[in-house]
Design a protein around this motif. Structure first.
Motif, short mmCIF file in Angstrom:
data_model
loop_
_atom_site.label_atom_id
_atom_site.label_comp_id
_atom_site.label_asym_id
_atom_site.label_seq_id
_atom_site.Cartn_x
_atom_site.Cartn_y
_atom_site.Cartn_z
N PRO A 763 35.92 -66.34 -24.99
CA PRO A 763 36.01 -67.62 -25.71
C PRO A 763 37.16 -68.46 -25.16
O PRO A 763 38.20 -67.94 -24.75
N ALA A 764 36.96 -69.78 -25.19
CA ALA A 764 37.97 -70.68 -24.62
C ALA A 764 39.11 -70.96 -25.59
O ALA A 764 40.20 -71.34 -25.18
N THR A 765 38.86 -70.77 -26.89
CA THR A 765 39.89 -71.07 -27.90
C THR A 765 39.97 -69.96 -28.94
O THR A 765 39.05 -69.15 -29.08
N ASP A 766 41.06 -69.96 -29.69
CA ASP A 766 41.22 -68.98 -30.76
C ASP A 766 40.16 -69.20 -31.85
O ASP A 766 39.65 -68.23 -32.43
N ASP A 767 39.87 -70.47 -32.14
CA ASP A 767 38.86 -70.77 -33.17
C ASP A 767 37.49 -70.22 -32.77
O ASP A 767 36.77 -69.66 -33.61
N MET A 768 37.15 -70.38 -31.49
CA MET A 768 35.86 -69.86 -31.04
C MET A 768 35.86 -68.34 -31.10
O MET A 768 34.85 -67.72 -31.46
N ALA A 769 37.00 -67.72 -30.76
CA ALA A 769 37.10 -66.25 -30.84
C ALA A 769 36.88 -65.78 -32.27
O ALA A 769 36.18 -64.79 -32.53
N THR A 789 31.96 -57.40 -26.86
CA THR A 789 33.38 -57.34 -26.52
C THR A 789 33.89 -58.76 -26.31
O THR A 789 33.28 -59.54 -25.56
N LEU A 790 35.00 -59.08 -26.98
CA LEU A 790 35.62 -60.39 -26.80
C LEU A 790 36.87 -60.23 -25.93
O LEU A 790 37.75 -59.41 -26.22
N LEU A 791 36.93 -61.00 -24.85
CA LEU A 791 38.08 -60.95 -23.94
C LEU A 791 39.19 -61.84 -24.47
O LEU A 791 38.95 -62.98 -24.89
N ALA A 792 40.40 -61.32 -24.42
CA ALA A 792 41.56 -62.11 -24.81
C ALA A 792 41.91 -63.07 -23.69
O ALA A 792 41.52 -62.85 -22.52
N PRO A 793 42.67 -64.14 -23.98
CA PRO A 793 43.05 -65.09 -22.93
C PRO A 793 43.78 -64.37 -21.79
O PRO A 793 44.69 -63.57 -22.05
N GLY A 794 43.36 -64.63 -20.56
CA GLY A 794 43.97 -64.02 -19.38
C GLY A 794 43.44 -62.66 -19.04
O GLY A 794 43.78 -62.10 -17.98
N GLU A 795 42.65 -62.05 -19.92
CA GLU A 795 42.11 -60.72 -19.64
C GLU A 795 41.09 -60.80 -18.50
O GLU A 795 40.35 -61.77 -18.39
N ALA A 796 41.09 -59.77 -17.64
CA ALA A 796 40.24 -59.77 -16.44
C ALA A 796 38.76 -59.85 -16.82
O ALA A 796 38.30 -59.20 -17.75
#
Length: 887
Positions: A763-769, A789-796
């Motif tokens: 997701p591009a934003t916290d709200d979308m996550a 699985t949701l990738l955190a910001p910067g996660e590969a």
């Protein structure tokens, strides 16, 4: 709240359609008394011929009217849809004459006028009303209690009043004029009763000797049999070749009549030889020229098309065809026939009996048109009446601006007999509103009524107000006139729309209708006009029996834009029957899940899930669009909007998401909420679909919780602003795009439907996550994800995965464990090889100049479209191989 809790069973249109029509009619839902406290909406049905058999043109016209009427009835308007039939003068008389000849071997003259008319009325009562039953089969909700017939007492009184009034104003007169004449039906014809078709004929070049000179004028004619009626030869005064002949005399071949060579601008210098024969009694243009130059008019034919004594003793009694052969032979023998050329030209034929029409100079009754056209033209210019689409104003204006006086008399027995009486003693003509028994001038009892009847279009021109009881000022006239809209085809703008306009403007001092909603023709799947000769007509009643009236109606309106022709495909009818079945099954699902339905429960805003908010918002948007489309006469767009909402939004998405809450949720309030939303949206969507598909919607609506006795009089659905959640709807649309992206990736990779796959999203934003986490279940239900699985910001980002991107989300699907990569690569290579051969073949074909020169344009375009499609598929296969290589 009411609802029929019986099981729905299997959808079968034949089991429900006429049941509901009878229910509506018996309960009086088609009728509304005039109610001045309510806003009126009225339509007069274009009256089909009483002899008629329902065809696709009728089906389209009636469907469009019924859609508008049902919509306005649900909007709360005071509605009157007035049906009726036209007596169809020639068509009906021909039917009865054929029956008389077949059964008794007699003609109408053998039994006399009075007895013949008894037979026609009896025929009308026995067979003439069948089209009404056929109109019912379509679901047309017209008010049969207001039914009119162009020869009933109410309409007959209006016809006589209009005729006498126009006569008293000097706008109806009797005169000797050229008209279209059918030698077989023995009557003058209107333009609409003449079918023009190209026939292979000839152009005969004939020498007309100049009197006193060793010279001649060459005349080219398509009708040598009329030479004996020539009373002049005409040339253009600007034609240098012909100036020397002007004022001289020439000899008419075969009859040796000397006539003058006249000059007239009408003659086309560039056509034929530049000189034309003038036969005032047998050609409309020649008649006008004869009037300008005071030429003698010589009738050389009898009314049955045979030659009379004026044609000469040799030709008297011959048919037109035999006379033509004899005249050509005689001209050739006299050395006056120079040469003959083949010519393909348009020839008029009687639309009923197909006999070649003969222009005849006969005494007829006419309406002076010019004084009547001013108000009709102004009404449209001032937009008192608006055409939809407005491009047809040009067609309307062109005819009225170039109009000729209207021949209204017909030499028939079936119709409105002309209310004119002739005195055998003093010779006066009297026109009267009541039947006369003596001459008003000399009081002689020796009078007789004109035997002719009025053109059928004369009575139908009064239809918008004669149907409401004019000349009396009835309650219907006060409430429903002018009518709201006329629905009709562009092919009768000249013949009917314009006539209603000038007649109504004259007698009602108002327009007949506020809108003229123009539709096109229904053509076959190849774009050809449906006709008996081509054998490509499709019986709408047969379609109703096989697929249902709802499916036929929806086919006729979807993809239909005002004023344009449409192609009719049986495949679309079948698809629309499947659509009706889809709605049926969706309703069945909802009803099966209402066993513990609480009719009093209404959810709070906090009870609504994202899917609930999205479907309610989408429903509101659809209501607004469909209502606006109705107001703009964009009925095809309205139907498409309802279709897409039901099939795509409600059935394919919301119902699927509702299942987990109905079946698995332990939260009773959540279950009540989803039941409420399912019922609310479905019942009101059925109301929105009702004008298009009235039968299936009424049946299903009755089986769902609802208010009121019948869907036909239920209120039109309204968008509820408190159920508008634009931001939530946008979020849901993003999730749906992500789910569709996963589905597409699975389909392209041939992952079996039941095989679940892991889904990874960035997701591009916290709200979308947060949204993705909250509604992770949507991906399990609709994207066959076994875990998300949701990738955190910067996660590969994952490697060896296919990816799709939607606004705010990158979606990855790892397929290595789901497919045999080697086998799938081989399959794609094989498909790529096959596609490459097709592309090569098409490239060669389209670079072949011989093919491009000889093939029809549509064939070439199809091949180009095929090449573009294959090229696009090849690119997709190449991309697929690249993705497979990463796994």
């Amino acid at each position: 709240m009411k609802w029929n809790k019986e099981s729905l069973g299997t959808y079968s249109p034949n089991d429900i359609e006429m049941k509901w029509y009878d229910f509506w009619e018996q309960n009086g839902y088609f009728h509304q008394d005039a109610d001045p406290s309510r806003k009126p909406f009225s339509i007069v049905m274009p009256p089909p011929n009483v002899t008629g058999q329902l065809h696709m043109g009728h089906a389209l016209d009636n469907t469009l009217q019924d859609i508008l009427v049902r919509f306005k009835r649900m909007e709360g308007y005071n509605v009157a849809w007035i049906p009726g039939t036209d007596h169809a003068g020639i068509a009906t008389q021909v039917k009865v004459e054929q029956q008389l000849a077949k059964e008794e071997g007699k003609t109408r003259y053998d039994i006399g006028r009075e007895e013949f008319l008894k037979r026609v009325w009896a025929w009308k009562e026995q067979y003439g009303n069948r089209i009404e039953q056929q109109v019912r089969r379509l679901g047309s909700s017209c008010d049969w209690s207001r039914k009119r017939f162009t020869m009933d007492d109410i309409c007959a009184r209006a016809v006589r009043e209009v005729f006498v009034s126009l006569y008293e104003k000097g706008l109806i007169y009797q005169g000797q004029r050229i008209t279209n004449w059918c030698p077989h039906c023995h009557t003058a014809l209107s333009d609409i009763e003449v079918d023009h078709s190209d026939v292979q004929g000839h152009l005969w070049y004939v020498k007309y000797p100049v009197v006193g000179e060793d010279d001649y004028i060459m005349i080219a004619t398509t009708r040598p049999e009329t030479i004996m009626g020539d009373t002049a030869v005409a040339v253009n005064p600007e034609d240098e070749r012909m100036k020397k002949f002007i004022g001289k005399k020439v000899v008419i071949p075969l009859v040796n009549r000397e006539v003058e060579v006249i000059a007239d601008d009408y003659v086309d210098i560039g056509f034929g030889t530049g000189a034309v024969k003038i036969t005032p009694a047998h050609d409309p243009n020649d008649f006008e020229m004869g009037q300008r130059h005071n030429l003698e008019s010589i009738m050389i034919m009898n009314l049955d098309g045979t030659m009379n004594a004026e044609a000469g003793a040799k030709y008297e009694g011959m048919t037109r065809e035999d006379c033509r052969k004899a005249v050509v032979a005689d001209l050739e023998e006299l050395g006056l026939l120079d040469h003959v050329e083949e010519l393909n030209h348009a020839v008029g034929h009687c639309s009923r009996c197909k006999t070649t029409v003969e222009p005849f100079s006969t005494k007829q009754w006419f309406v002076k048109m010019k004084p009547l056209t001013t108000a009709a033209l102004k009404a449209v210019a001032d937009k008192e009446t608006q055409f939809v689409p407005d491009r047809f104003v040009k067609t309307y204006n062109h005819w009225l601006e170039d109009v000729h006086d209207w021949c209204i008399s017909r030499q028939l027995w079936w119709g409105h007999q002309i209310p004119a009486w002739y005195c055998d003693d003093c010779g006066e003509t009297s026109v009267s509103r009541t039947d006369l028994t003596e001459c008003p001038h000399c009081h002689s009892k020796h009078i007789h009524q004109d035997p002719d009847v009025l053109d059928t279009w004369f009575s139908s021109a009064l239809w918008p107000f004669s149907t409401m009881g004019w000349p009396d000022t009835t309650e219907d006239i006060k409430q429903f006139f002018p009518t709201s809209v006329l629905v009709t085809g562009y092919d009768i703008i000249f013949f009917w729309v314009a006539r209603m306009m000038f007649t109504t403007c004259e007698f009602m001092k108002d327009v007949p209708f506020r809108h003229v909603f123009i539709h096109g023709l229904v053509r076959d799947s190849q774009g050809r006009k449906m006709s008996k000769s081509l054998g490509n007509g499709i019986d709408p009643l047969g379609v109703c029996e096989e697929y249902g009236a709802d499916a036929l109606r929806f086919t006729l309106v979807t993809g239909n834009t005002p004023g344009n022709d449409m192609r009719f495909y049986m495949e679309r009818v079948e698809a629309n029957r499947n659509f009706a079945n889809k709605i049926w099954n969706a309703s069945k699902f909802v009803i099966m899940n209402l066993t513990d339905y609480d009719e009093t429960f209404v959810p709070e805003e906090s009870d609504l899930t994202l899917a609930d908010r999205w479907i309610l918002t989408s429903f509101n948007d659809t209501v607004r669009k469909v209502t606006a489309d109705f107001d703009n006469f964009e009925l095809g767009d309205a139907a498409d909007a309802v279709y897409n909402f039901i099939w795509n939004s409600y059935c394919d998405w919301y119902i699927e998401l509702a299942k987990q809450r109905l079946y698995k949720s332990e939260d009773e309030r959540s279950k009540r909420t989803v039941q409420y939303v399912l019922v609310y949206v479905l019942t009101h969507t059925l109301e929105m679909l009702h004008p298009f598909m009235p039968f299936v919607t009424e049946h299903l609506w009755q089986h769902l919780p609802h208010e009121g006795e019948s869907l036909i009089v239920a209120p039109w659905p309204q968008a509820q602003s408190h159920w508008d959640f634009a931001a939530d709807a946008a979020t849901m649309n993003t999730l749906m795009e992500a789910i569709k992206g996963i589905r597409n990736m699975r389909a392209e990779s041939n992952v079996p439907m039941g095989k679940k796959a892991p889904v990874i999203m960035a997701p591009a934003t916290d709200d979308m996550a947060k949204t993705l986490k909250t509604y992770e279940s949507y991906f399990h239900t609709l994207a066959f994800a076994d875990h998300v699985t949701l990738l955190a910001p910067g996660e590969a980002k994952p490697e060896n995965a296919v990816v799709t991107v939607v606004p705010g989300i990158e979606v990855y699907l790892q397929l290595k464990d789901l497919i045999d990569v080697e086998k799938e690569t081989a399959r794609v290579h094989k498909e790529q090889e096959k596609m490459g051969k097709e592309i090569e073949r098409l490239n060669k074909k389209l670079s072949n100049q011989g093919f491009l020169a000889k093939a029809p344009a549509d064939v070439v375009e199809k091949e180009k479209a095929k090449l573009a499609d294959y090229t696009e598929k090849m690119a997709a296969l190449t991309k697929r191989l690249e993705d497979l290589a990463k796994l």
